[in-house]
Design a protein around this motif. Sequence first.
Motif, PDB file in Angstrom:
ATOM      1  N   GLU A   1       0.870  -1.138   0.026  1.00 40.34           N
ATOM      2  CA  GLU A   1       0.121  -0.043   0.107  1.00 40.34           C
ATOM      3  C   GLU A   1       0.719   1.423  -0.001  1.00 40.34           C
ATOM      4  O   GLU A   1       0.200   2.337   0.037  1.00 40.34           O
ATOM      5  CB  GLU A   1      -1.056  -0.065   1.131  1.00 40.34           C
ATOM      6  CG  GLU A   1      -0.375   0.319   2.747  1.00 40.34           C
ATOM      7  CD  GLU A   1       0.364  -0.817   3.340  1.00 40.34           C
ATOM      8  OE1 GLU A   1       0.963  -1.800   2.466  1.00 40.34           O
ATOM      9  OE2 GLU A   1       0.576  -0.993   4.445  1.00 40.34           O
ATOM     10  N   LEU A   2       2.162   0.952   0.017  1.00 41.27           N
ATOM     11  CA  LEU A   2       2.976   2.266   0.444  1.00 41.27           C
ATOM     12  C   LEU A   2       3.534   2.902  -1.048  1.00 41.27           C
ATOM     13  O   LEU A   2       3.679   2.268  -2.147  1.00 41.27           O
ATOM     14  CB  LEU A   2       4.290   1.969   0.946  1.00 41.27           C
ATOM     15  CG  LEU A   2       3.831   1.335   2.371  1.00 41.27           C
ATOM     16  CD1 LEU A   2       5.273   0.934   2.966  1.00 41.27           C
ATOM     17  CD2 LEU A   2       3.321   2.388   3.252  1.00 41.27           C
TER      18      LEU A   2
ATOM     19  N   ASN B   1       4.843   6.167   2.577  1.00 43.76           N
ATOM     20  CA  ASN B   1       5.754   5.754   3.582  1.00 43.76           C
ATOM     21  C   ASN B   1       6.356   6.747   4.404  1.00 43.76           C
ATOM     22  O   ASN B   1       7.122   7.469   3.897  1.00 43.76           O
ATOM     23  CB  ASN B   1       6.707   5.033   2.733  1.00 43.76           C
ATOM     24  CG  ASN B   1       7.941   4.561   3.328  1.00 43.76           C
ATOM     25  OD1 ASN B   1       7.975   4.458   4.487  1.00 43.76           O
ATOM     26  ND2 ASN B   1       9.206   4.658   2.784  1.00 43.76           N
ATOM     27  N   SER B   2       5.921   6.651   5.607  1.00 43.37           N
ATOM     28  CA  SER B   2       6.554   7.552   6.658  1.00 43.37           C
ATOM     29  C   SER B   2       7.556   6.843   7.415  1.00 43.37           C
ATOM     30  O   SER B   2       8.658   7.463   7.907  1.00 43.37           O
ATOM     31  CB  SER B   2       5.559   8.282   7.467  1.00 43.37           C
ATOM     32  OG  SER B   2       5.064   7.244   8.355  1.00 43.37           O
ATOM     33  N   ASN B   3       7.499   5.624   7.722  1.00 49.01           N
ATOM     34  CA  ASN B   3       8.275   5.003   8.574  1.00 49.01           C
ATOM     35  C   ASN B   3       9.626   4.787   8.059  1.00 49.01           C
ATOM     36  O   ASN B   3      10.665   4.924   8.797  1.00 49.01           O
ATOM     37  CB  ASN B   3       7.922   3.435   8.911  1.00 49.01           C
ATOM     38  CG  ASN B   3       6.584   3.396   9.788  1.00 49.01           C
ATOM     39  OD1 ASN B   3       6.158   4.373  10.271  1.00 49.01           O
ATOM     40  ND2 ASN B   3       6.021   2.175   9.748  1.00 49.01           N
TER      41      ASN B   3
ATOM     42  N   GLY C   1       6.709  -2.857   9.310  1.00 46.53           N
ATOM     43  CA  GLY C   1       5.671  -3.605   8.723  1.00 46.53           C
ATOM     44  C   GLY C   1       5.866  -5.251   8.678  1.00 46.53           C
ATOM     45  O   GLY C   1       7.037  -5.580   8.566  1.00 46.53           O
ATOM     46  N   GLY C   2       4.675  -5.769   8.335  1.00 47.68           N
ATOM     47  CA  GLY C   2       4.643  -7.145   7.835  1.00 47.68           C
ATOM     48  C   GLY C   2       5.157  -7.991   8.669  1.00 47.68           C
ATOM     49  O   GLY C   2       5.515  -9.190   8.596  1.00 47.68           O
TER      50      GLY C   2
ATOM     51  N   SER D   1       2.656  -8.633  11.504  1.00 49.64           N
ATOM     52  CA  SER D   1       1.795  -9.043  12.451  1.00 49.64           C
ATOM     53  C   SER D   1       1.012 -10.259  11.981  1.00 49.64           C
ATOM     54  O   SER D   1       1.744 -11.132  11.439  1.00 49.64           O
ATOM     55  CB  SER D   1       0.688  -7.921  12.770  1.00 49.64           C
ATOM     56  OG  SER D   1       0.882  -6.923  11.722  1.00 49.64           O
TER      57      SER D   1
ATOM     58  N   GLY E   1       4.099  -2.060  11.675  1.00 46.68           N
ATOM     59  CA  GLY E   1       4.222  -0.873  10.525  1.00 46.68           C
ATOM     60  C   GLY E   1       3.170   0.529  11.222  1.00 46.68           C
ATOM     61  O   GLY E   1       3.510   1.406  10.404  1.00 46.68           O
ATOM     62  N   ASN E   2       2.488   0.365  12.080  1.00 45.98           N
ATOM     63  CA  ASN E   2       1.748   1.429  12.498  1.00 45.98           C
ATOM     64  C   ASN E   2       2.813   2.539  13.121  1.00 45.98           C
ATOM     65  O   ASN E   2       3.607   2.189  13.769  1.00 45.98           O
ATOM     66  CB  ASN E   2       0.852   1.344  13.399  1.00 45.98           C
ATOM     67  CG  ASN E   2      -0.305   0.876  12.581  1.00 45.98           C
ATOM     68  OD1 ASN E   2      -1.124   1.516  12.044  1.00 45.98           O
ATOM     69  ND2 ASN E   2      -1.189  -0.052  13.191  1.00 45.98           N
TER      70      ASN E   2
HETATM   71  P1  AMP Z   1       1.735  -3.961   9.136  1.00 42.44           P
HETATM   72  O1  AMP Z   1       2.574  -3.811  10.315  1.00 42.44           O
HETATM   73  O2  AMP Z   1       2.476  -4.053   7.879  1.00 42.44           O
HETATM   74  O3  AMP Z   1       0.315  -4.783   9.256  1.00 42.44           O
HETATM   75  O4  AMP Z   1       1.280  -2.474   8.896  1.00 42.44           O
HETATM   76  C1  AMP Z   1       0.273  -1.745   9.964  1.00 42.44           C
HETATM   77  C2  AMP Z   1      -0.109  -0.664   9.632  1.00 42.44           C
HETATM   78  O5  AMP Z   1       0.941   0.464   9.428  1.00 42.44           O
HETATM   79  C3  AMP Z   1      -0.866  -0.464   8.276  1.00 42.44           C
HETATM   80  O6  AMP Z   1      -2.151   0.300   8.207  1.00 42.44           O
HETATM   81  C4  AMP Z   1       0.055   0.019   7.231  1.00 42.44           C
HETATM   82  O7  AMP Z   1      -0.401   0.569   6.085  1.00 42.44           O
HETATM   83  C5  AMP Z   1       0.763   0.896   8.029  1.00 42.44           C
HETATM   84  N1  AMP Z   1       2.231   0.916   7.628  1.00 42.44           N
HETATM   85  C6  AMP Z   1       3.137   0.209   7.176  1.00 42.44           C
HETATM   86  N2  AMP Z   1       4.400   0.573   6.891  1.00 42.44           N
HETATM   87  C7  AMP Z   1       4.194   1.706   6.784  1.00 42.44           C
HETATM   88  C8  AMP Z   1       5.010   2.874   6.558  1.00 42.44           C
HETATM   89  N3  AMP Z   1       6.357   2.456   6.051  1.00 42.44           N
HETATM   90  N4  AMP Z   1       4.707   3.990   6.834  1.00 42.44           N
HETATM   91  C9  AMP Z   1       3.470   4.413   7.032  1.00 42.44           C
HETATM   92  N5  AMP Z   1       2.612   3.478   7.547  1.00 42.44           N
HETATM   93  C10 AMP Z   1       3.001   2.196   7.380  1.00 42.44           C
END
Ligand code: AMP
Length: 393
Positions: A179-180, A194-196, A242-243, A245, A291-292
């Motif tokens: 989604e990024l 992508n902010s992380n 992310g990725g 959970s 990822g949050n």
């Molecule tokens: P995840 O841990 O991959 O399940 O992501 C959990 C939430 O964090 C989801 O809503 C993602 O869209 C958001 N997220 C994941 N990676 C990023 C990122 N690099 N920057 C901002 N939000 C993110």
Amino acid sequence: MIPFEEAFRTIMDSARKLETEEVPIEQAYNRILAKDVTSDMDMPPFDKSAMDGYACRREDLGNELAVLEEIPAGYVPRRTISRNECAKIMTGGMVPEGADCVIMVEHTKKITDSTIVFTGKETKGNIRPKAHHVKKGSVVLARGAKLTVPRIAVAASYGCAIPLVSRRPKVGIIATGNELVEPHEKPPFSKIRNSNGYQICAHVASAGAVPTYYGIARDTEQSLDGMIKTVKAANDVIIMSGGVSMGDYDLVPGLLEKNGFRLLFERVEIKPGRPTVFGVSDEAFCFGLPGNPVSTFVTFELLVKPFLYKLMGHTFRPPFMPMLLDHDLTRKKADRTAWIPVVFTDNGGVAAIEYHGSDHIHSLSKADGMICIPMGITEIKKGTTVHVRSIQS
Ligand code: AMP
Ligand code: MG
């Protein structure tokens, strides 16, 4: 799932100290010393005048004094001060033999071209005695110290022109998610920026390590695998966001294992930040952060930052400010240690700010700090002292 303290201990026990290197002092700001710095001289190195004035004997203060010589800083006095004699002396000048005080120039009057009198009522000694601050041979900066601004001054004072410091960890950063898009793009419907990737780069740099951002891996085995291999080959630490959970596309832990990492934990009793992964291998370490964005921040701050410092031989002690809570604070569930954003209030206390949960990074950007609500606690009363951990540095 393991308690936070156990996760912290596991991480810290795994840290291996990096090699050392020499850097010129003008580039050593915030680096971690790898060797004690010992003073090569007394400080002050001689009895030193703290004032511009006249060095003389206290018992002669009522008399007209003959000025024998002038002692600027950096000059060795030639004359000894005897009865009714003095020497003009500048701040930092070496106090001559025989003198036991320096009278301030403002408290004197010229009588002839070569004599003065003391016009004050009384005077302090105004002499900084030899070795008052530091004795030659003592440790002035300990190994493991961070070279902050005052410590740079101390290192310079004792001739440590090329300090031996720890090498900075190389940290490779991967964002994951289908989604990024990157910040320069306008996200199409259903996508976000992508902010992380960028908050992690900044956080790594703030901890004195060297970040390299590698881009976004997509949620496929192929994309993640290729990226992990590339990053592992060139870095001491991999940080992924992310990725991690329980969703169908959360493939990161499996691929870290496939790439030779032994995962020491995958879930921690902390809110936000439960799905946090830490792994070790012979060549590198890895973190899989949730990822949050608030979870990414909190887990980095609490776990990754102290680890990066430990790689450099430094014990990170976060600054906490004890402050009074401005209002009652309640929560429904108390199964995890929680961290929430707070701001300083006008009446000198601290208050929670609007916070919608772990995706609400905007709230953190307005916060002055975070406070911890321990596991098992559902309520903190107004007026309780809470310890605020600063977050905006
Ligand atoms: P995840 O841990 O991959 O399940 O992501 C959990 C939430 O964090 C989801 O809503 C993602 O869209 C958001 N997220 C994941 N990676 C990023 C990122 N690099 N920057 C901002 N939000 C993110
Ligand atoms: Mg994801």
